[in-house]
Write a protein that holds these residues in place. Structure first.
Motif, PDB file in Angstrom:
ATOM      1  N   ASP A   7       0.831  -1.188   0.000  1.00 30.75           N
ATOM      2  CA  ASP A   7       0.000   0.000   0.000  1.00 30.75           C
ATOM      3  C   ASP A   7       0.879   1.257   0.000  1.00 30.75           C
ATOM      4  O   ASP A   7       1.871   1.332   0.740  1.00 30.75           O
ATOM      5  CB  ASP A   7      -0.903  -0.016   1.231  1.00 30.75           C
ATOM      6  CG  ASP A   7      -1.738   1.228   1.348  1.00 30.75           C
ATOM      7  OD1 ASP A   7      -2.740   1.340   0.609  1.00 30.75           O
ATOM      8  OD2 ASP A   7      -1.380   2.094   2.181  1.00 30.75           O
ATOM      9  N   GLU A   8       0.505   2.221  -0.819  1.00 37.45           N
ATOM     10  CA  GLU A   8       1.285   3.455  -0.980  1.00 37.45           C
ATOM     11  C   GLU A   8       1.530   4.172   0.353  1.00 37.45           C
ATOM     12  O   GLU A   8       2.658   4.566   0.655  1.00 37.45           O
ATOM     13  CB  GLU A   8       0.554   4.386  -1.953  1.00 37.45           C
ATOM     14  CG  GLU A   8       1.329   5.596  -2.354  1.00 37.45           C
ATOM     15  CD  GLU A   8       2.362   5.331  -3.427  1.00 37.45           C
ATOM     16  OE1 GLU A   8       3.235   6.196  -3.608  1.00 37.45           O
ATOM     17  OE2 GLU A   8       2.318   4.284  -4.087  1.00 37.45           O
ATOM     18  N   TYR A  42       8.955  -1.727  -0.735  1.00 39.03           N
ATOM     19  CA  TYR A  42       8.167  -0.637  -1.318  1.00 39.03           C
ATOM     20  C   TYR A  42       9.013   0.156  -2.321  1.00 39.03           C
ATOM     21  O   TYR A  42       8.547   0.479  -3.419  1.00 39.03           O
ATOM     22  CB  TYR A  42       7.626   0.294  -0.225  1.00 39.03           C
ATOM     23  CG  TYR A  42       7.020   1.533  -0.813  1.00 39.03           C
ATOM     24  CD1 TYR A  42       5.786   1.484  -1.450  1.00 39.03           C
ATOM     25  CD2 TYR A  42       7.708   2.740  -0.789  1.00 39.03           C
ATOM     26  CE1 TYR A  42       5.240   2.610  -2.035  1.00 39.03           C
ATOM     27  CE2 TYR A  42       7.169   3.873  -1.360  1.00 39.03           C
ATOM     28  CZ  TYR A  42       5.938   3.801  -1.992  1.00 39.03           C
ATOM     29  OH  TYR A  42       5.416   4.924  -2.581  1.00 39.03           O
ATOM     30  N   ALA A  46       8.505   0.670  -6.272  1.00 39.18           N
ATOM     31  CA  ALA A  46       8.475   1.979  -6.927  1.00 39.18           C
ATOM     32  C   ALA A  46       9.458   2.025  -8.103  1.00 39.18           C
ATOM     33  O   ALA A  46       9.155   2.602  -9.151  1.00 39.18           O
ATOM     34  CB  ALA A  46       8.806   3.081  -5.919  1.00 39.18           C
TER      35      ALA A  46
END
Length: 130
Positions: A7-8, A42, A46
């Motif tokens: 999740d961002e 994460y 990205a």
């Protein structure tokens, strides 16, 4: 089957938390393994979003690896273009605390293959106030 995405909001929070410790040049082992792993994964996520492809493999042991950058990929064995570094170094360049050149000069990035340095074009991925 697609890999689950981080999740961002969770990813940004953990990346900023890890980056704050890296920016202070403090001991990152005080962070939980979950925080370190989530931040690294994460930021790898990205990178693969920003530079899709399979010509370079970026490895951050023991937390993860992604293939990125358009071009010829590989399917078996060791890929011809590999970038490897520790988690603190990855967070430092992915968050703009240090540069690719600084970490290569310091011997903290191990890059092999003719295309490995292309990863630098996509960094930093986020900016933090560390």
């Amino acid at each position: 089957m697609a890999r689950a995405r981080i999740d961002e909001a969770v990813g940004l929070q953990t990346a900023r938390e890890f980056a704050a410790v890296v920016g202070e040049k403090a001991d990152t082992s005080a962070l939980s393994r979950t925080t370190r792993a989530t931040a690294v994964r994460y930021l790898l996520q990205a990178l693969s979003d920003r530079a899709p492809g399979a010509s370079v493999e970026v490895r951050i042991p023991p937390f993860g690896a992604v293939q990125c950058i358009e071009g010829p990929g590989h399917t078996r064995g060791t890929p011809p273009n590999v970038v490897e570094m520790d988690a603190s170094s990855w967070v430092a360049i992915a968050c703009g605390i240090e540069t690719w050149h600084e970490l290569v000069e310091a011997g903290r990035i191990h890059a092999s293959g003719t295309r490995a340095d292309e990863v630098a074009r996509f960094l930093p991925l986020i900016r933090v106030n560390a």
